[in-house]
Design an enzyme around this catalytic site. Structure first.
Site, short mmCIF file in Angstrom:
data_model
loop_
_atom_site.label_atom_id
_atom_site.label_comp_id
_atom_site.label_asym_id
_atom_site.label_seq_id
_atom_site.Cartn_x
_atom_site.Cartn_y
_atom_site.Cartn_z
N TYR A 86 -14.11 10.62 -23.30
CA TYR A 86 -13.23 9.52 -23.70
C TYR A 86 -11.78 9.86 -23.38
CZ TYR A 86 -11.06 5.74 -26.22
OH TYR A 86 -10.31 4.64 -26.51
N PHE A 138 2.55 -14.46 -6.08
CA PHE A 138 1.11 -14.28 -6.07
C PHE A 138 0.59 -14.81 -7.41
CE2 PHE A 138 -2.98 -12.28 -6.75
CZ PHE A 138 -3.62 -12.81 -5.64
N ASP A 229 4.37 -4.43 -5.48
CA ASP A 229 2.93 -4.69 -5.51
C ASP A 229 2.35 -3.95 -4.31
OD1 ASP A 229 0.36 -5.64 -5.22
OD2 ASP A 229 0.84 -7.66 -5.93
N LYS A 272 -8.50 -3.29 -3.22
CA LYS A 272 -8.24 -3.70 -1.84
C LYS A 272 -8.10 -2.45 -0.95
CE LYS A 272 -7.10 -7.63 -4.16
NZ LYS A 272 -7.18 -7.77 -5.61
N1 PM9 Z 1 -6.07 -10.53 -5.22
C1 PM9 Z 1 -7.48 -11.68 -3.73
O1 PM9 Z 1 -8.60 -12.13 -3.48
C2 PM9 Z 1 -8.27 -11.20 -6.12
C3 PM9 Z 1 -8.59 -12.58 -6.58
S1 PM9 Z 1 -7.40 -13.86 -6.39
C4 PM9 Z 1 -6.41 -13.66 -7.78
O2 PM9 Z 1 -6.54 -11.66 -2.92
C5 PM9 Z 1 -2.18 -8.97 -5.12
C6 PM9 Z 1 -1.31 -9.00 -3.92
C7 PM9 Z 1 -3.49 -9.40 -5.07
C8 PM9 Z 1 -4.28 -9.38 -6.26
C9 PM9 Z 1 -5.59 -9.89 -6.26
C10 PM9 Z 1 -3.69 -8.88 -7.45
C11 PM9 Z 1 -4.47 -8.84 -8.71
C12 PM9 Z 1 -2.39 -8.47 -7.42
N2 PM9 Z 1 -1.66 -8.52 -6.28
O3 PM9 Z 1 -7.59 -8.91 -8.74
O4 PM9 Z 1 -6.54 -8.10 -10.81
O5 PM9 Z 1 -3.97 -9.83 -3.91
O6 PM9 Z 1 -7.33 -6.48 -9.14
O7 PM9 Z 1 -5.37 -7.80 -8.65
C13 PM9 Z 1 -7.23 -11.12 -5.05
P1 PM9 Z 1 -6.80 -7.84 -9.37
#
Ligand code: PM9
Length: 473
Positions: A86, A138, A229, A272
């Protein structure tokens, strides 16, 4: 018409050697083509929203590159080294050291994914009435800034809003717009600059090193921090290496670290660039900000040495970071995206140019000039692509932009796009050919297509769960 940029065809045309992916396939996951009738039923049940489809009903899944990468054998082996204590998991310390090493920040807070980190940084920094300038919104980032009481202001260069502009760094901040905002709002109200690498909503467009360096100088004059970001910053580094004088011989890892050095911290959706199926982090240089975020993480995510990830997830992520900055990996990743883009350009299909890092963005306004933006042309285009071929894409237009919190009206972005997002290390060149042919078939039938009516609209991030019905002619 002759294709210009694709490395494979260049190799053939000019007698040079082609490149190929720097991996071979060890395990496969079967996928299945459905019948037209099955797809008609599935998209109607999903309310014409590709987020509401079951993945079993999808053939080639280009919804997102988020959490959809194929992990390497090293990453899978890393899962077996998970220390699920944990508190104080050894995998956390390895991850912390890897982030410090590759991104260069001092303090690390793990989170379950990107929006967990966005939540922490927004709550830690923003006061009601603060202004947050950024290089295009975003969805999740802006929502967290707004929920903390901030107002996001777009200060990206105008070229980013023009799908046909060939500017090499369409993600750049317009320093004149930022200066005007500082003059108008007062520097003390500008809490931080929210800077994104390879700007997602603009088409995966990069920021130049020169731009971030000059941004740093401007922000230093007013004591305004810059938070990055970093979700697709390794891909951004590739464009700098390719396009910016002085960087052609620098490795991706060095470019990434230099870029981050002009910023005060970063949040990351590790799903990503970092080649894992789940994970994220926040990393900062300021100890007070770290202290605030580390205090909040135990409320919302989990203990500060796992933040919502299992030990094994953190191990796979540490390995994924190392793999993500390998030059041959990034080159083949972006090469595959370009390959698809060039096929579409050859056939005269309107896409955002230049082709960005993680996806091809179809320009729905030029695709369906007869469908008004309040009839959701991009949403319909994504549905038509699915109907034609079982390929799943994502709307990035008026539905994603949501409503203005003050007026309640739809926000109408200049860009009305459908994103064909390429997961990393998952699909082959043949899948790209099939995808291009499907887009072409939908394009050929474009004048028969009508728009949509939104029949259910959730309050937050409506694109995930909204439902639609076709308009009858
Ligand atoms: N991006 C994408 O498909 C996930 C679903 S759409 C909200 O592009 C950026 C530049 C992103 C992003 C998610 C997040 C959020 C932050 N910044 O999905 O929570 O492209 O891991 O990250 C999507 P999480």
């Amino acid at each position: 018409m002759q294709r210009q940029i694709i490395p494979q065809t260049m190799g053939q045309q000019f007698g040079r050697r082609s490149w190929a992916e720097p991996w071979k396939i060890k395990m496969v996951e079967p996928i299945r083509m459905t019948s037209r009738e099955e797809r008609e039923r599935a998209i109607a049940e999903a309310g014409y929203n590709t987020f509401l489809l079951r993945s079993d009903d999808v053939y080639i899944d280009l919804l997102t590159d988020s959490g959809t990468s194929a992990m390497s054998d090293r990453q899978w082996a890393g899962l077996m080294l998970g220390d699920e204590a944990y508190a104080g998991s050894r995998n956390f310390y390895r991850l912390e050291a890897t982030i410090q090493d590759y991104y260069g920040y001092r303090f690390v807070v793990p989170t379950h994914q990107g929006r967990g980190a966005e939540h922490l940084i927004s709550q830690a920094l923003i006061q009601p009435g603060d202004v947050i300038p950024g290089n295009m919104y975003f969805t999740t980032t802006r929502l967290h800034q707004e929920l903390a009481g901030g107002r996001f202001v777009d200060v990206i260069i105008d070229e980013a809003h023009d799908p046909q502009s060939e500017h090499p760094f369409k993600g750049n901040v317009d320093l004149g717009k930022l200066q005007a905002l500082i003059d108008e709002a007062g520097a003390e109200r500008v809490r931080y600059v929210s800077l994104a690498g390879t700007v997602n909503m603009a088409g995966g467009q990069p920021v130049s090193m020169d731009n971030v360096r000059t941004l740093r100088e401007l922000c230093d004059r007013y004591g305004i921090p810059i938070y990055l970001d970093a979700t697709r910053m390794a891909e951004n580094a590739y464009f700098i290496q390719e396009r910016e004088p002085g960087y052609a011989d620098k490795p991706i890892a060095a470019i990434l670290k230099e870029f981050c050095s002009y910023t005060d911290g970063a949040w990351m959706s590790a799903k990503k660039d970092s080649l894992v199926n789940i994970g994220g982090w926040l990393a900062v240089n300021d100890e007070e900000v770290f202290d605030a975020a580390r205090n909040l993480v135990v409320v919302y995510e989990g203990l500060h040495t796992y933040g919502g990830m299992a030990g094994r997830d953190m191990e796979a992520l540490a390995i994924g970071i190392e793999e993500s900055v390998q030059d041959d990996h990034i080159r083949s990743r972006i090469g595959q995206v370009r390959y698809l883009g060039e096929l579409l350009v050859d056939w005269g299909i309107p896409i955002v140019c230049p082709v960005g890092g993680h996806a091809i963005f179809l320009d729905a306004k030029r695709f369906y000039p007869h469908i008004r933006q309040n009839e959701f042309p991009a949403q319909m285009l994504a549905a038509q692509l699915y109907l034609d071929s079982g390929i799943r894409a994502m709307e990035r237009g008026v539905v994603s932009a949501g409503r203005d919190p003050e007026t309640g009206d739809h926000r109408y972005p200049a860009l009305e796009l459908v994103r064909l997002t390429i997961p990393r290390r998952v699909y082959t060149q043949a899948h790209m050919d099939v995808t291009a042919e499907a887009v072409k078939a939908v394009y050929d039938a474009r004048m028969e297509t009508r728009g949509l009516d939104m029949v259910y609209e959730p309050k937050y991030l409506r694109f995930f769960q909204a439902r639609f019905q076709p308009l009858v002619a």
